[in-house]
Design a protein around this motif. Structure first.
Motif, PDB file in Angstrom:
ATOM      1  N   GLU A 305       0.681  -1.228  -0.032  1.00 30.73           N
ATOM      2  CA  GLU A 305       0.017   0.007   0.056  1.00 30.73           C
ATOM      3  C   GLU A 305       0.800   1.465   0.147  1.00 30.73           C
ATOM      4  O   GLU A 305       0.579   2.321  -0.701  1.00 30.73           O
ATOM      5  CB  GLU A 305      -0.934   0.041   1.177  1.00 30.73           C
ATOM      6  CG  GLU A 305      -2.146  -1.124   1.100  1.00 30.73           C
ATOM      7  CD  GLU A 305      -1.693  -2.507   1.797  1.00 30.73           C
ATOM      8  OE1 GLU A 305      -0.376  -2.688   1.817  1.00 30.73           O
ATOM      9  OE2 GLU A 305      -2.350  -3.151   2.286  1.00 30.73           O
ATOM     10  N   MET A 306       2.029   1.446   0.806  1.00 30.18           N
ATOM     11  CA  MET A 306       2.803   2.330   0.607  1.00 30.18           C
ATOM     12  C   MET A 306       3.526   2.735  -0.734  1.00 30.18           C
ATOM     13  O   MET A 306       3.454   3.875  -1.321  1.00 30.18           O
ATOM     14  CB  MET A 306       3.972   1.946   1.654  1.00 30.18           C
ATOM     15  CG  MET A 306       3.511   2.206   2.999  1.00 30.18           C
ATOM     16  SD  MET A 306       4.782   1.158   4.417  1.00 30.18           S
ATOM     17  CE  MET A 306       6.403   1.855   3.716  1.00 30.18           C
ATOM     18  N   ALA A 307       3.731   1.555  -1.350  1.00 23.98           N
ATOM     19  CA  ALA A 307       4.450   1.664  -2.579  1.00 23.98           C
ATOM     20  C   ALA A 307       3.278   2.335  -3.531  1.00 23.98           C
ATOM     21  O   ALA A 307       3.657   3.175  -4.493  1.00 23.98           O
ATOM     22  CB  ALA A 307       4.734   0.359  -3.265  1.00 23.98           C
ATOM     23  N   ALA A 308       1.846   1.439  -3.614  1.00 26.44           N
ATOM     24  CA  ALA A 308       0.920   2.123  -4.459  1.00 26.44           C
ATOM     25  C   ALA A 308       0.714   3.424  -4.141  1.00 26.44           C
ATOM     26  O   ALA A 308       0.302   4.436  -5.113  1.00 26.44           O
ATOM     27  CB  ALA A 308      -0.193   1.368  -4.230  1.00 26.44           C
ATOM     28  N   THR A 309       0.494   4.042  -2.795  1.00 24.40           N
ATOM     29  CA  THR A 309       0.283   5.630  -2.492  1.00 24.40           C
ATOM     30  C   THR A 309       1.502   6.328  -2.966  1.00 24.40           C
ATOM     31  O   THR A 309       1.202   7.511  -3.685  1.00 24.40           O
ATOM     32  CB  THR A 309       0.455   5.784  -1.164  1.00 24.40           C
ATOM     33  OG1 THR A 309      -0.788   4.773  -0.546  1.00 24.40           O
ATOM     34  CG2 THR A 309       0.184   7.008  -0.606  1.00 24.40           C
ATOM     35  N   ALA A 310       2.763   5.814  -3.076  1.00 27.94           N
ATOM     36  CA  ALA A 310       3.987   6.665  -3.599  1.00 27.94           C
ATOM     37  C   ALA A 310       3.577   6.940  -5.203  1.00 27.94           C
ATOM     38  O   ALA A 310       3.950   7.859  -5.845  1.00 27.94           O
ATOM     39  CB  ALA A 310       5.195   5.969  -3.355  1.00 27.94           C
ATOM     40  N   LEU A 311       3.250   5.786  -5.865  1.00 32.74           N
ATOM     41  CA  LEU A 311       3.064   5.735  -7.195  1.00 32.74           C
ATOM     42  C   LEU A 311       2.180   6.877  -7.647  1.00 32.74           C
ATOM     43  O   LEU A 311       2.129   7.737  -8.634  1.00 32.74           O
ATOM     44  CB  LEU A 311       2.897   4.407  -7.715  1.00 32.74           C
ATOM     45  CG  LEU A 311       2.670   4.226  -9.592  1.00 32.74           C
ATOM     46  CD1 LEU A 311       1.420   4.709 -10.284  1.00 32.74           C
ATOM     47  CD2 LEU A 311       3.880   4.916  -9.981  1.00 32.74           C
ATOM     48  N   ARG A 312       0.989   6.996  -6.887  1.00 38.20           N
ATOM     49  CA  ARG A 312      -0.218   7.765  -7.054  1.00 38.20           C
ATOM     50  C   ARG A 312       0.576   9.103  -6.681  1.00 38.20           C
ATOM     51  O   ARG A 312      -0.052  10.147  -7.613  1.00 38.20           O
ATOM     52  CB  ARG A 312      -1.347   7.456  -6.446  1.00 38.20           C
ATOM     53  CG  ARG A 312      -2.091   6.069  -6.681  1.00 38.20           C
ATOM     54  CD  ARG A 312      -3.249   5.803  -5.748  1.00 38.20           C
ATOM     55  NE  ARG A 312      -3.657   4.584  -5.986  1.00 38.20           N
ATOM     56  CZ  ARG A 312      -3.593   3.531  -5.066  1.00 38.20           C
ATOM     57  NH1 ARG A 312      -2.827   3.881  -3.989  1.00 38.20           N
ATOM     58  NH2 ARG A 312      -3.978   2.435  -5.394  1.00 38.20           N
ATOM     59  N   LEU A 313       1.301   9.314  -5.887  1.00 37.36           N
ATOM     60  CA  LEU A 313       1.710  10.794  -5.436  1.00 37.36           C
ATOM     61  C   LEU A 313       2.790  11.266  -6.616  1.00 37.36           C
ATOM     62  O   LEU A 313       2.792  12.258  -7.321  1.00 37.36           O
ATOM     63  CB  LEU A 313       2.315  10.493  -4.420  1.00 37.36           C
ATOM     64  CG  LEU A 313       1.612  10.851  -3.024  1.00 37.36           C
ATOM     65  CD1 LEU A 313       2.673  10.603  -1.896  1.00 37.36           C
ATOM     66  CD2 LEU A 313       0.821  11.926  -2.623  1.00 37.36           C
ATOM     67  N   LEU A 314       3.390  10.287  -7.114  1.00 37.95           N
ATOM     68  CA  LEU A 314       4.494  10.603  -8.288  1.00 37.95           C
ATOM     69  C   LEU A 314       3.682  11.025  -9.589  1.00 37.95           C
ATOM     70  O   LEU A 314       3.984  12.011 -10.323  1.00 37.95           O
ATOM     71  CB  LEU A 314       5.065   9.299  -8.696  1.00 37.95           C
ATOM     72  CG  LEU A 314       6.103   9.635  -9.842  1.00 37.95           C
ATOM     73  CD1 LEU A 314       7.309  10.454  -9.206  1.00 37.95           C
ATOM     74  CD2 LEU A 314       6.959   8.167 -10.109  1.00 37.95           C
ATOM     75  N   VAL A 315       2.435  10.178  -9.902  1.00 39.13           N
ATOM     76  CA  VAL A 315       1.613  10.698 -11.055  1.00 39.13           C
ATOM     77  C   VAL A 315       1.072  12.002 -10.902  1.00 39.13           C
ATOM     78  O   VAL A 315       1.097  12.832 -11.938  1.00 39.13           O
ATOM     79  CB  VAL A 315       0.494   9.641 -11.242  1.00 39.13           C
ATOM     80  CG1 VAL A 315      -0.732  10.265 -12.109  1.00 39.13           C
ATOM     81  CG2 VAL A 315       1.007   8.449 -11.526  1.00 39.13           C
ATOM     82  N   ARG A 316       0.543  12.290  -9.797  1.00 41.16           N
ATOM     83  CA  ARG A 316       0.208  13.987  -9.658  1.00 41.16           C
ATOM     84  C   ARG A 316       1.410  14.878  -9.778  1.00 41.16           C
ATOM     85  O   ARG A 316       1.125  16.030 -10.412  1.00 41.16           O
ATOM     86  CB  ARG A 316      -0.240  14.120  -8.058  1.00 41.16           C
ATOM     87  CG  ARG A 316      -1.674  13.264  -7.807  1.00 41.16           C
ATOM     88  CD  ARG A 316      -2.188  13.214  -6.442  1.00 41.16           C
ATOM     89  NE  ARG A 316      -2.116  14.707  -5.743  1.00 41.16           N
ATOM     90  CZ  ARG A 316      -2.096  14.995  -4.430  1.00 41.16           C
ATOM     91  NH1 ARG A 316      -2.239  13.920  -3.612  1.00 41.16           N
ATOM     92  NH2 ARG A 316      -2.074  16.320  -4.190  1.00 41.16           N
ATOM     93  N   MET A 317       2.661  14.396  -9.248  1.00 38.24           N
ATOM     94  CA  MET A 317       3.627  15.345  -9.456  1.00 38.24           C
ATOM     95  C   MET A 317       3.848  15.546 -10.861  1.00 38.24           C
ATOM     96  O   MET A 317       4.433  16.682 -11.214  1.00 38.24           O
ATOM     97  CB  MET A 317       4.967  14.862  -8.672  1.00 38.24           C
ATOM     98  CG  MET A 317       4.648  14.758  -7.014  1.00 38.24           C
ATOM     99  SD  MET A 317       5.934  13.825  -6.098  1.00 38.24           S
ATOM    100  CE  MET A 317       7.350  14.843  -6.425  1.00 38.24           C
TER     101      MET A 317
END
Length: 361
Positions: A305-317
């Protein structure tokens, strides 16, 4: 889709060099190279002129191919890396992204970035990068910022520089949960084998332990806290040290599951039975926690879940957004298995639930 590292990069200037020449980020230069429409005309003109001036050779790309993100791991053969990869791949599939997985050749806080590896990362035209475990050098941070490549750290080892986006677990609360569980079983002599000082987990998890003891009115004993690296060997040695104390603990909180395996090894060498004579709690909930005998009670750190959250944050960035805060923490929870029990002649109800208050900093 996950691609292996090692694709050949065309000769000539890298995309990072083109981006510097045009005064844009690498992802923006990549959009121009790949014919994306979401680029301002003036920006497209500058990038195109830089491409022609420098003689950049455009790599062939299939029409409609998804955008790329890089996932940089320090190891490709650990269960932690497997959990991170699983979370990133699932989130990338939802976002229509392709993931390039690689193992970083430069490790440690004092390591220097390998320019060839970093240039390959930029030349692929990746929209952004995820790092796990995140232990970058100052030079690596500077390189990423200079080339305007968005990046997110997953479970950083040390406190990142100001402004760096990261995703981690609630380490302090996990320490409270582990210690509170042992207190509720009736243990008061609780030892801790923690990670290295000056690391996020190595400081926060023992801090949760201390808070839980204080809330339960149990005396803190400094000799019960031992620091080591995250491996089994160090934990094994620290366990022997605790067992040699005049009044050894009746329970041990190992601040990682790998450390817990070292604890198990030391206890077996001393013929101390788990949990009849020593209760053990770990932290992570890796697959190994279920395979040990007895199965390990541990604090679950939601790596996927931490990794998936990081990917979603990266997409926003990559879309120009900036997260409201730089640190995102996901909750932890205790997973009760067979490695904990009341100490001999102590009833489980010796302590009520622990509701420690997190210290204000």
């Amino acid at each position: 889709m996950v691609r292996a590292r090692g694709a050949n990069v065309a000769a000539g200037p890298t995309l990072a060099v083109v981006a510097r020449e045009a005064g844009v980020s690498v992802p923006t230069a990549s959009k121009v190279v790949n014919g994306r429409e979401d680029v301002a005309p003036e920006t497209r003109r500058r990038v195109t002129e830089a491409l022609d001036r420098l003689g950049y050779v455009r790599r062939p790309r299939f029409a409609g191919a998804p955008a790329l993100v890089d996932l940089v791991l320090h190891s490709l053969d650990s269960s932690r890396s497997g959990a991170v990869l699983s979370g990133v791949e699932a989130a990338a599939y939802e976002a229509g992204l392709e993931v390039v997985v690689s193992a970083a050749p430069a490790r440690g806080r004092d390591a220097r970035p390998e320019q060839g590896w970093l240039d390959k990362l930029a030349a692929r035209g990746s929209a952004g990068v995820l790092f796990h475990p995140a232990e970058l050098s100052a030079a690596q941070y500077a390189w990423l910022d200079h080339h305007r490549i968005p990046y997110v750290l997953i479970d950083p080892v040390c406190e990142p520089p100001a402004g760096v986006v990261s995703v981690g677990a609630a380490n302090w609360q996990g320490g409270v949960s582990a210690t509170g569980h042992l207190l509720e079983l009736g243990h008061e002599r609780i030892g801790v084998i923690a990670g290295q000082r000056c690391t996020m987990a190595g400081e926060a998890r023992p801090a949760g332990y201390r808070s839980a003891l204080a809330s339960a009115g149990v005396r803190y004993r400094a000799e019960y806290v031992r620091h080591t690296d995250a491996g089994e060997a160090g934990a094994r040695l620290r366990t022997h040290e605790l067992l040699d104390l005049p009044e050894p603990p009746t329970a041990l909180f190992a601040c990682s599951d790998r450390m817990a395996l070292g604890v198990y090894a030391a206890l077996a060498e001393r013929e101390v039975r788990v949990p009849q004579e020593m209760s053990v709690v770990g932290f992570d909930d890796l697959p190994e926690a279920r395979w040990t005998a007895p199965a390990l009670t541990t604090v679950r750190q939601p790596l996927a879940e931490m990794a998936a959250t990081a990917l979603r944050l990266l997409v926003r960035m990559t879309h120009g957004e900036r997260p409201e805060g730089t640190r995102t923490e996901l909750s932890t929870r205790l997973v009760r298995r067979a490695s904990t029990a009341p100490p001999p002649a102590v009833r489980p109800a010796a302590h009520g639930p622990v509701t420690a208050q997190r210290p204000t900093v």
